[in-house]
Scaffold this motif. Sequence first.
Motif, PDB file in Angstrom:
ATOM      1  N   SER A  56       0.864  -1.182   0.000  1.00 49.40           N
ATOM      2  CA  SER A  56       0.000   0.000   0.000  1.00 49.40           C
ATOM      3  C   SER A  56       0.893   1.222   0.000  1.00 49.40           C
ATOM      4  O   SER A  56       2.103   1.150   0.270  1.00 49.40           O
ATOM      5  CB  SER A  56      -0.908   0.023   1.235  1.00 49.40           C
ATOM      6  N   ARG A  57       0.311   2.378  -0.307  1.00 43.81           N
ATOM      7  CA  ARG A  57       1.089   3.620  -0.265  1.00 43.81           C
ATOM      8  C   ARG A  57       1.589   3.886   1.152  1.00 43.81           C
ATOM      9  O   ARG A  57       2.735   4.296   1.354  1.00 43.81           O
ATOM     10  CB  ARG A  57       0.235   4.790  -0.746  1.00 43.81           C
ATOM     11  N   GLU A  58       0.738   3.669   2.141  1.00 42.84           N
ATOM     12  CA  GLU A  58       1.137   3.925   3.527  1.00 42.84           C
ATOM     13  C   GLU A  58       2.294   3.022   3.942  1.00 42.84           C
ATOM     14  O   GLU A  58       3.234   3.454   4.608  1.00 42.84           O
ATOM     15  CB  GLU A  58      -0.056   3.726   4.451  1.00 42.84           C
ATOM     16  N   ARG A  59       2.224   1.782   3.517  1.00 43.20           N
ATOM     17  CA  ARG A  59       3.312   0.853   3.852  1.00 43.20           C
ATOM     18  C   ARG A  59       4.607   1.271   3.161  1.00 43.20           C
ATOM     19  O   ARG A  59       5.690   1.185   3.751  1.00 43.20           O
ATOM     20  CB  ARG A  59       2.920  -0.561   3.429  1.00 43.20           C
ATOM     21  N   LEU A  60       4.506   1.726   1.904  1.00 40.45           N
ATOM     22  CA  LEU A  60       5.694   2.196   1.192  1.00 40.45           C
ATOM     23  C   LEU A  60       6.287   3.417   1.887  1.00 40.45           C
ATOM     24  O   LEU A  60       7.509   3.505   2.078  1.00 40.45           O
ATOM     25  CB  LEU A  60       5.338   2.531  -0.253  1.00 40.45           C
ATOM     26  N   LEU A  61       5.448   4.362   2.286  1.00 37.94           N
ATOM     27  CA  LEU A  61       5.939   5.550   2.985  1.00 37.94           C
ATOM     28  C   LEU A  61       6.598   5.175   4.313  1.00 37.94           C
ATOM     29  O   LEU A  61       7.616   5.755   4.695  1.00 37.94           O
ATOM     30  CB  LEU A  61       4.793   6.529   3.212  1.00 37.94           C
ATOM     31  N   GLY A  62       6.025   4.202   4.999  1.00 33.52           N
ATOM     32  CA  GLY A  62       6.647   3.737   6.232  1.00 33.52           C
ATOM     33  C   GLY A  62       8.025   3.167   5.985  1.00 33.52           C
ATOM     34  O   GLY A  62       8.967   3.407   6.753  1.00 33.52           O
ATOM     35  N   ALA A  63       8.162   2.422   4.879  1.00 29.10           N
ATOM     36  CA  ALA A  63       9.466   1.850   4.533  1.00 29.10           C
ATOM     37  C   ALA A  63      10.471   2.940   4.176  1.00 29.10           C
ATOM     38  O   ALA A  63      11.649   2.869   4.544  1.00 29.10           O
ATOM     39  CB  ALA A  63       9.306   0.868   3.376  1.00 29.10           C
ATOM     40  N   VAL A  64      10.011   3.967   3.450  1.00 25.78           N
ATOM     41  CA  VAL A  64      10.890   5.091   3.108  1.00 25.78           C
ATOM     42  C   VAL A  64      11.368   5.793   4.377  1.00 25.78           C
ATOM     43  O   VAL A  64      12.568   6.063   4.549  1.00 25.78           O
ATOM     44  CB  VAL A  64      10.164   6.094   2.190  1.00 25.78           C
ATOM     45  N   LEU A  65      10.454   6.078   5.284  1.00 25.70           N
ATOM     46  CA  LEU A  65      10.824   6.775   6.517  1.00 25.70           C
ATOM     47  C   LEU A  65      11.718   5.918   7.405  1.00 25.70           C
ATOM     48  O   LEU A  65      12.617   6.438   8.086  1.00 25.70           O
ATOM     49  CB  LEU A  65       9.566   7.197   7.272  1.00 25.70           C
TER      50      LEU A  65
END
Length: 203
Positions: A56-65
């Motif tokens: 998901s987008r949220e999961r991807l953003l979490g991985a980036v952060l």
Amino acid sequence: MSGSPVPPDAPARPAGPAAALAAASEHYLRGEPIEMSALAAELGVGRATLYRWVGSRERLLGAVLAEMTERTYRVAARGVAGDGAERIIRVLDRFMRAVVDAEPLKAFTERETRLFIRLATMPGTIEDRATELLTKEIQAEIDRGRLSVPLPTRTLAQAIVRVADSFMYAHYLGGNRPEIDQALEVVELLLRPCGESSGPPER
């Protein structure tokens, strides 16, 4: 810019979750929004494929952060003097100040403050990565005989991460500014025997 066509002579980017994370990280570091449709086009895949890779987008953003957390931590820990609790407090001081001063994070939080708070302060990828890094730091000092703690190492590391987050992001949670000095005072109490204090960390 996000969504710009890839030049025909550009080297092919390897496909898969790692490529999606790398591309998203590049946009984050440039202060750009991370949009799934544009990212899929950049990677040369459909949205369904991108979502299959990252969840998901949220999961991807979490991985980036989480990736940015590790990069910032490793830079903060480089060349820090001292040992035991003193070293850990100095590393955390440098790390927290680097985080709140980071321009990409400021750009992201201006756009998506609520999402950032949810990702950064709730159990998940970012907390897990920070806890893992701090656990290794604390355990290394224990193994050298420079630190003795009353809790399991990972439990202590997780507690410190949660304390640091609550103070570091105080300005997003209703406060006026980050409260890093207060966070370090609490961390020092967690790391040192009662009555022992080294004073404020040198920067």
